[in-house]
Motif scaffolding. Structure first.
Motif, PDB file in Angstrom:
ATOM      1  N   MET A 105       1.751  10.935  -2.644  1.00  0.00           N
ATOM      2  CA  MET A 105       2.563  10.387  -3.729  1.00  0.00           C
ATOM      3  C   MET A 105       2.261   8.910  -3.957  1.00  0.00           C
ATOM      4  O   MET A 105       2.150   8.453  -5.110  1.00  0.00           O
ATOM      5  CB  MET A 105       4.046  10.570  -3.390  1.00  0.00           C
ATOM      6  CG  MET A 105       5.022  10.146  -4.494  1.00  0.00           C
ATOM      7  SD  MET A 105       5.070  11.297  -5.884  1.00  0.00           S
ATOM      8  CE  MET A 105       4.236  10.380  -7.166  1.00  0.00           C
ATOM      9  N   LEU A 106       2.115   8.162  -2.879  1.00  0.00           N
ATOM     10  CA  LEU A 106       1.825   6.730  -3.014  1.00  0.00           C
ATOM     11  C   LEU A 106       0.453   6.509  -3.646  1.00  0.00           C
ATOM     12  O   LEU A 106       0.274   5.580  -4.447  1.00  0.00           O
ATOM     13  CB  LEU A 106       1.897   6.049  -1.643  1.00  0.00           C
ATOM     14  CG  LEU A 106       3.296   5.976  -1.015  1.00  0.00           C
ATOM     15  CD1 LEU A 106       3.205   5.439   0.410  1.00  0.00           C
ATOM     16  CD2 LEU A 106       4.226   5.114  -1.858  1.00  0.00           C
ATOM     17  N   GLY A 107      -0.509   7.357  -3.303  1.00  0.00           N
ATOM     18  CA  GLY A 107      -1.821   7.259  -3.938  1.00  0.00           C
ATOM     19  C   GLY A 107      -1.746   7.561  -5.413  1.00  0.00           C
ATOM     20  O   GLY A 107      -2.359   6.866  -6.247  1.00  0.00           O
ATOM     21  N   ALA A 108      -0.977   8.591  -5.760  1.00  0.00           N
ATOM     22  CA  ALA A 108      -0.825   8.949  -7.167  1.00  0.00           C
ATOM     23  C   ALA A 108      -0.152   7.828  -7.951  1.00  0.00           C
ATOM     24  O   ALA A 108      -0.537   7.531  -9.096  1.00  0.00           O
ATOM     25  CB  ALA A 108      -0.018  10.240  -7.281  1.00  0.00           C
ATOM     26  N   ARG A 109       0.847   7.203  -7.341  1.00  0.00           N
ATOM     27  CA  ARG A 109       1.564   6.127  -8.047  1.00  0.00           C
ATOM     28  C   ARG A 109       0.750   4.835  -8.115  1.00  0.00           C
ATOM     29  O   ARG A 109       1.020   3.976  -8.950  1.00  0.00           O
ATOM     30  CB  ARG A 109       2.921   5.891  -7.392  1.00  0.00           C
ATOM     31  CG  ARG A 109       3.935   6.974  -7.767  1.00  0.00           C
ATOM     32  CD  ARG A 109       5.307   6.406  -8.026  1.00  0.00           C
ATOM     33  NE  ARG A 109       6.105   7.266  -8.887  1.00  0.00           N
ATOM     34  CZ  ARG A 109       7.354   7.008  -9.229  1.00  0.00           C
ATOM     35  NH1 ARG A 109       7.940   5.895  -8.785  1.00  0.00           N
ATOM     36  NH2 ARG A 109       8.024   7.816 -10.023  1.00  0.00           N
ATOM     37  N   ARG A 110      -0.245   4.703  -7.252  1.00  0.00           N
ATOM     38  CA  ARG A 110      -1.159   3.564  -7.402  1.00  0.00           C
ATOM     39  C   ARG A 110      -1.933   3.720  -8.708  1.00  0.00           C
ATOM     40  O   ARG A 110      -2.211   2.749  -9.401  1.00  0.00           O
ATOM     41  CB  ARG A 110      -2.126   3.500  -6.221  1.00  0.00           C
ATOM     42  CG  ARG A 110      -3.134   2.340  -6.308  1.00  0.00           C
ATOM     43  CD  ARG A 110      -4.100   2.348  -5.139  1.00  0.00           C
ATOM     44  NE  ARG A 110      -5.125   1.319  -5.275  1.00  0.00           N
ATOM     45  CZ  ARG A 110      -5.029   0.088  -4.812  1.00  0.00           C
ATOM     46  NH1 ARG A 110      -3.941  -0.291  -4.148  1.00  0.00           N
ATOM     47  NH2 ARG A 110      -6.017  -0.781  -4.972  1.00  0.00           N
TER      48      ARG A 110
END
Length: 375
Positions: free
Chosen positions: A186-191
């Motif tokens: 999720m954090l990668g996607a939101r980056r």
């Protein structure tokens, strides 16, 4: 690697039947051994050709089989329960294995710990448990990979490729290792897309095709355009995504054969160096590490090669971020990070390296995840 002949296989099956657990154990296989060969055992929760968790470990086992004067013994489809103890008795007691790799999370406590005390001359290496020095027997070691580093890259690629910004994730159990992967994705996607959302479905089992297919239908109905997972064998999920034109990010192993067009990338284990190194050290009576944890820098994981739909610009950005993580210039879990209830879990300026013990206690879902944790 040669397999056992039918007569030998019948002997093993008879021994398992005598222990009253034959129905729970899959077929046994091992390299043809010779007198004086060093025996190493492997226990898998599923099939060694599952294109997933078990096959990743089997690839490491076959790297061990390539060593000189070493034979390997493998037991497949061994449930987390009394069957674990039965499998260990076969490997340690009958096959004289001096090292046993127990590869599933639930094998450890109490089964591996009990066996380590029963067989003090056998080294037990477990995938997933967190080692406790002075608490566990000296012939026990634990290891795992920080796959959340590779999941962050998968999430980054997913976020860059998603047209809707709406993704899905199917997970087995809400333990810290799994939650790290979910949140890292999720954090990668939101980056890539600060507005990205991800629908989360738990199955409650490492491998349950019926529940996994039900979860897939939920995600498809939600119109997600990228799906990833943390389940033992993602091959059927990959095939479903391919059939329905949904982008897929794999896990554990390379599932591109099941989704040759729509697989974007994936987070893979690589045990082909660690396993032979363990065996060489222990066999030669050299000191060996009781606790091994590593990510990209330690060579225990990689991302699946990009699929044909991933453009050069996305590949270049993902490669750049991966090198930053590998070199220690960037950490997956860096604040500020809120959970999906709005609570601040990592403050601004706070950075957790993959080795941080705080991450081993994770029990929250990152902002943007649509779903709940069991309470």
């Amino acid at each position: 690697m040669n397999r056992v002949d039918q007569a030998s296989r019948r002997k093993v099956l008879a021994a398992l039947a005598g222990l009253g657990v034959l129905s729970g154990l899959g077929p046994a296989a091992w390299a043809a051994g010779g007198e004086g060969k060093f025996a190493v055992g492997f226990i898998y929760l599923g099939a060694a050709n599952d294109l997933g968790y078990n096959q990743a470990h089997a690839a490491g086992a076959h790297a061990v089989a390539a060593l000189s004067d070493v034979e390997i013994h493998e037991l497949y489809s061994v449930p987390e329960g009394k069957e674990t103890s039965a499998a260990i008795k076969i490997l340690a007691g009958q096959k004289n294995c001096r090292i046993i790799f127990a590869t599933s999370y639930g094998y450890f406590n109490p089964y591996v710990l009990e066996a380590a005390r029963q067989y003090p001359d056998v080294v037990f290496l477990h995938a997933g448990a967190v080692y406790r020095q002075g608490i566990y027997p000296e012939n026990v070691g634990t290891y795992f990979a920080y796959t959340d580093e590779a999941q962050f890259i998968s999430g980054l690629v997913a976020g860059l490729m998603s047209a809707s910004g709406r993704m899905g994730f199917i997970a087995a159990k809400p333990i810290p290792q799994v939650l790290r992967n979910i949140n890292a994705f999720m954090l990668g996607a939101r980056r890539a897309n600060p507005q990205a959302e991800m629908v989360l479905q738990f199955t409650g089992d490492w491998s349950n095709p019926q529940k996994e297919m039900t979860a897939f239908k939920v995600l498809a109905d939600k119109k997600v355009d990228v799906i990833s997972c943390h389940i033992d064998s993602p091959m059927k999920l990959a095939a479903l995504c391919e059939a329905q034109g949904i982008h897929f990010c794999g896990y554990h192993f390379d599932q591109s054969s099941m989704a040759p067009k729509f697989l974007l990338t994936g987070a893979e284990f690589d045990w082909t160096h660690l396993y032979p190194d363990y065996v060489k050290r222990i066999r030669s009576r050299k000191d060996w590490p009781r606790a091994v944890r590593a990510g990209f820098a330690g060579g225990l994981l990689r991302n699946t090669p990009y699929g044909p739909l991933v453009p050069v610009a996305v590949r270049t950005e993902a490669d750049r971020v991966r090198e930053m993580i590998k070199s220690g210039k960037m950490f997956v879990f860096s604040g500020p990070v809120k959970d999906n209830t709005g609570k601040l879990q990592i403050t601004a300026g706070q950075k957790f390296a993959s080795t941080a013990q705080e991450l081993e206690k994770m029990y929250w879902l990152a902002e943007g995840i649509i779903g709940n944790l069991p309470r």
